[in-house]
Design a protein around this motif. Structure first.
Motif, short mmCIF file in Angstrom:
data_model
loop_
_atom_site.label_atom_id
_atom_site.label_comp_id
_atom_site.label_asym_id
_atom_site.label_seq_id
_atom_site.Cartn_x
_atom_site.Cartn_y
_atom_site.Cartn_z
N UNK A 158 5.24 7.21 0.63
CA UNK A 158 5.98 6.01 1.01
C UNK A 158 5.20 4.77 0.55
N UNK B 49 8.85 -5.82 6.59
CA UNK B 49 8.31 -4.69 5.84
C UNK B 49 9.41 -4.02 5.03
N UNK B 50 9.16 -3.88 3.72
CA UNK B 50 10.03 -3.08 2.86
C UNK B 50 9.34 -1.75 2.62
N UNK B 51 10.08 -0.67 2.83
CA UNK B 51 9.51 0.66 2.65
C UNK B 51 10.34 1.40 1.61
N UNK B 52 9.65 1.89 0.56
CA UNK B 52 10.34 2.55 -0.54
C UNK B 52 10.00 4.04 -0.52
N UNK B 53 11.03 4.88 -0.37
CA UNK B 53 10.82 6.32 -0.31
C UNK B 53 11.53 7.06 -1.42
N UNK B 54 11.35 8.39 -1.40
CA UNK B 54 12.06 9.27 -2.32
C UNK B 54 12.70 10.39 -1.50
N UNK B 55 13.15 10.05 -0.30
CA UNK B 55 13.77 11.05 0.56
C UNK B 55 12.89 11.50 1.71
N UNK B 56 11.78 10.80 1.96
CA UNK B 56 10.85 11.24 3.01
C UNK B 56 11.49 11.24 4.41
N UNK C 251 4.72 0.86 1.07
CA UNK C 251 4.96 -0.21 2.04
C UNK C 251 4.67 -1.56 1.41
N UNK D 234 0.85 -1.18 0.00
CA UNK D 234 0.00 0.00 0.00
C UNK D 234 0.89 1.24 0.00
N UNK E 187 1.22 5.26 1.35
CA UNK E 187 0.70 6.26 2.29
C UNK E 187 0.61 7.63 1.60
#
Lengths: 435, 435
Positions: free
Chosen positions: B124, B425-432, B126, B118, B120
Motif C-alpha cells: 500500500x 490521506x490518499x492510499x493506493x492499493x492493488x486489491x489489498x 500512503x 511512504x 508499507x
C-alpha cells in the motif's frame, strides 16, 4: 486483590472531597509536569516507557485482581456481554498491553524532528521543528488498556496525560495508572505526567471539557457515539475525534469483479464493529449488470443483511428496502446499504451527502476515475483498490494511534505520535537585523 | 463617491433585516462555495486572483471615494490620528494592495502538495496531501486592505472567506470586496467564495464566534488586543491569533557587543508598533560590566525610555524603576524594560514566566547556550543572533501571512497559505485487504 491496592483506589462516592478543587489541582500538576516532560530527552522518555512495561508485568497480579472486581460489579449490574468483553483482562491481554508500551518506546522520536528547513537570501536559516502539544486529556469508557496506550503515546510525544476512566473500569485503570507512574518515577520524570482522575464523580468530565483553567490543550474521547457527541458538543478546547465512520465502497464501472468482491467482503465483514468498516456499497450502473448480483449474493451468503434500492432489490429476494435513514447509518453490524449510482459524479455526491468524512474507497482499473474520487471525496482517508479496514494507525505504519479524527484542524485520520505534536520555528542568524 | 456605489453599500442600521438570518445565509453560501473552490484547479484560482488585481485597479476611483467617506466620518467622530492613518487609502496604497493580490497568485500552490509519502510492506502506498481547511472567518478593524489580503490568501489556499470589517472601514471594505468578487466571477468561481458581512450590526461578530451553524472552520481576528481577547474568550470554533507579543532579547554572557547593539536597537525601535517588537532586554550578569551601560545608553540616546532593575538604574540617571507590571507589558511604544539575570537558566525562566510565547531571541557566540535557549523557550519563534522583528510571514519566505498565531494547535507563528491548509490521506492499493 490485595488489601493494600484496594486502599489505594478512591471510593466511587468521592472521598477526595470537592471535585472542582481536585480537578483544578490535576490541571496544575499536569501543566507543571508538561514543561519537564517537554524538555526531557528522548532517551529519558524511552527509559520511562521501558520501566512502565516492566512495572505492568510486575504488577500483573494486582491489576488482574482489580479487574476481577470490576468484572464482578459489571456482571452484577447486568452489563452487556460485549461490554464485559471490552473490560476483561487476562494474562495474555495484559502482556499485550505491556508489550504495546514497549513497542511505543521503540518508535522513532517525534519531538525535535525538523519538519522543514530553508535559508532566506539574507542568510537566516529557518527550521520548523516538532514540539509537544502540552497536556492531552483522554476520556474513555470500558477498555482499561487505554490507560496504558494513551499514557504511553502522550509521553512518547513529549506530552502529559490526564486520563478519565469509565466508572466500570475504574479499579483496573487505577492499577494500570499506578504502574505507569512507577515507570515515570523510575526514569526520574514526574508522576504527574500521567494522571488518572482519582474519582468516579461524573463532574470530572465536565471540568475536563471546560479545559481545567487553560491547563488542557486537547481532549480525545475514546468510546461510544454518545460520549463523542457530548465531548464535541461541550468541549471548550480542541477535540481529536470522529463521531461516525459511515464509510463507502464504490465499485466503479471499470472495477475488476474479483478485486471488488475481496475488498467489499473485507471492508464490511472482517470486523463489523470498527470505525473503518464499510457501511454502504455503491455500484456503478455501468457494471451493475455483471457485478451487482454476485456482490450482493456474496454479502448475503456471508450472513450480512442487505438493504437496497430498487435495482438491488431486484437481484435477490433476501434484500430488503433501504430508506433514507439507511444511507446515513453507521451500522457497526452485519448490515449494509446498497445503491446503484449512474456514474462517478453521482458516487462522489452520495459520499459527500451521506458520508462522515472518515474513510471511503473506490475500486476501479481506471486511474483517472480513481484520481478524481481521491481528490473530490473530502474524507480523512480515501483509498483506491484497498479495503476501508486499513483505517488504523498501525496499518499506516504509525506504530499506534490514540484515535482517528475527522476534524480538519491539526490532526486528521489516525492520530499517532507525530499528530500529537505541535511545532515551533528556530531561526539561526549571524547578526541580521530587519531593514 | 458615485451615487451608484453608494447605493450598493448597506446602511449601518441594517436594512438587511434580521441579522441572524443574514449570517445564517452567509454561512450556507460559504459552505456551498467551499466545495467548488476546494476542488478548483490552481490555474483557475490563480486566474481569479489576477482578475481581482485588475478589478482593484479598475475600481480605484470608487474605492478611494468610499474611503474618503469613511475618513470624513472618522474625522468627524474624532478618531485618533493613528486610527485615521490605518484607515486611509491613496493611489499608492491601493496599488500596493492590488500588487499584493497579484503576488499571492504567484506563490507556489499549497493545495494538493504531497506532504509525506511512504510504502508499507503490503504494497500500500500512503500519501499525506494538503487540502483546504474550508471556511475561514476574518474579523478586522480599521485596515481596509485586510479585505483583499485575507480574501486572496484564503482563495490561494482553496478556502473561502467570510470577512467582517470594522464599522469605520465599512464603505472602503465593501468596495474592495466587490472588486474581489468580480475577480472570482471572471474566473468562473462563485462570488460567495469571498463574502464581506453586508452590515455594521455588531451582532454579526457574535454569530461568527458561534460558528454559523458549523459553517465556519476557523476564525482569525485582525486588530487590537480587545478584539483578540474577545474572540479568544467567546469563540466556539478554532482561532488563529496572538494576544500579545511580549518579546525578549537576551544578551548572553558571550555576546558580541556590537552585534547585541545592532540587534537590540532593531528589535526594539525599527517599528515599535509591530507584534515582533522587543519589549524586554535581559542582560547576563557575566557581561553586564561591559555590555549593560552601552546598550542602555544607546536605547536612551535613540529616545527609548528604559525601565530597569537596580543594576540598570545604576548605569544611567535617565533610567526609571521597573515594577512587576513592566515584565508583563507589551508596550508597542518607545519604552523597554531591562533586567540583569544571573545566567541562562534565569533568562529562560524569566521568558517562560513573563513572555507571551510569541518571539524571543538570544545573542551569543556560544552555540550550546543558543541551542538550549532555542529548545527550552516555548515560543512560536525563537531566534539566535537575529532581530525579533523578523517575526513576519514575508520575512519567513511565506509570501504573505494572515496573522501570527501563538496557539499550539494546527498553526503557530506566521500563518501563511500552507498553514491555512489541512490534509488528507490518499492510499493506493492493488486489491489489498486487511488480514
Amino acid at each position: 486483590m490485595t488489601s493494600e491496592s484496594a486502599r489505594r483506589v478512591p471510593a466511587p462516592d468521592n472521598e477526595n472531597g470537592d471535585i472542582a478543587a481536585l480537578m483544578h489541582g490535576l490541571g496544575q500538576g499536569a501543566r507543571a509536569a508538561a514543561r519537564r516532560v517537554g524538555t526531557a530527552s528522548a532517551e529519558q522518555r524511552n527509559r520511562a516507557l521501558a520501566a512502565m512495561a516492566t512495572s505492568l508485568r510486575e504488577r500483573a497480579p494486582a491489576i488482574l485482581a482489580a479487574n476481577r472486581q470490576d468484572l464482578a460489579d459489571a456482571r452484577a449490574a447486568g452489563l452487556a456481554p460485549s461490554f464485559i468483553d471490552r473490560l476483561a483482562l487476562d494474562e495474555a491481554r495484559l502482556e499485550a498491553i505491556a508489550q504495546a508500551v514497549a513497542d511505543i518506546a521503540a518508535l522513532p522520536d517525534p519531538v525535535g524532528k525538523v519538519l522543514a528547513s530553508w535559508t532566506q537570501p539574507n542568510g537566516l536559516v529557518f527550521e520548523r521543528v516538532a514540539t509537544p502539544l502540552g497536556v492531552v486529556a483522554v476520556i474513555f469508557e470500558s477498555r482499561p488498556n487505554v490507560t496504558a496506550d494513551a499514557g504511553a503515546l502522550c509521553l512518547k510525544s513529549g506530552n502529559v496525560a490526564i486520563l478519565r476512566a469509565g466508572s466500570d473500569s475504574f479499579r483496573s485503570s487505577s492499577e494500570i495508572a499506578a504502574a505507569m507512574q512507577d515507570g515515570l518515577a523510575a526514569a526520574g520524570l514526574p508522576r504527574e505526567a500521567i494522571q488518572l482522575v482519582p474519582s468516579r464523580d461524573r463532574a470530572a468530565v465536565g471540568a475536563i471539557l471546560k479545559g481545567l483553567d487553560g491547563n488542557i490543550d486537547v481532549v480525545v474521547p475514546r468510546g461510544g457515539k454518545s460520549l463523542v457527541a457530548r465531548v464535541q458538543q461541550e468541549a471548550r478546547v480542541p477535540v481529536f475525534a470522529h463521531l461516525d465512520g459511515n464509510n463507502h465502497v464504490y465499485v466503479h464501472g471499470e472495477a475488476d469483479l474479483a478485486m471488488a468482491h475481496a475488498i467489499l467482503i473485507n471492508a464490511k465483514l472482517r470486523r463489523t464493529g470498527v470505525c473503518g468498516a464499510a457501511e454502504t456499497l455503491l455500484v456503478d450502473e455501468a457494471c451493475a449488470a455483471t457485478h451487482l448480483k454476485p456482490l450482493v449474493t456474496a454479502l448475503l451468503d456471508e450472513g450480512c443483511a442487505v438493504r437496497g434500492d430498487e435495482a438491488t432489490l431486484a437481484v435477490d429476494p433476501r434484500v430488503t428496502t433501504a430508506n433514507e435513514d439507511d444511507w446515513h447509518t453507521e451500522y457497526l453490524d452485519r448490515i449494509i446499504a446498497v445503491k446503484v449510482v449512474p456514474g462517478l459524479d453521482a458516487a462522489i455526491a452520495h459520499v459527500e451527502t451521506y458520508g462522515s468524512h472518515h474513510t471511503d474507497a473506490i475500486v476501479t482499473a481506471n486511474e483517472a476515475a480513481a484520481t478524481r474520487f481521491l481528490a473530490e471525496v473530502d474524507s480523512a482517508i480515501v483509498l483506491h483498490n484497498a479495503s476501508t479496514q486499513f483505517a488504523d494507525g498501525g496499518e499506516f505504519g504509525f506504530g499506534a494511534e490514540i484515535g482517528i479524527a475527522t476534524g480538519r484542524m491539526h490532526a486528521r485520520g489516525p492520530v499517532g505520535v507525530e499528530q500529537l505534536c505541535s511545532f515551533k520555528y528556530r531561526v539561526h542568524g549571524q547578526g541580521q537585523v530587519r531593514p
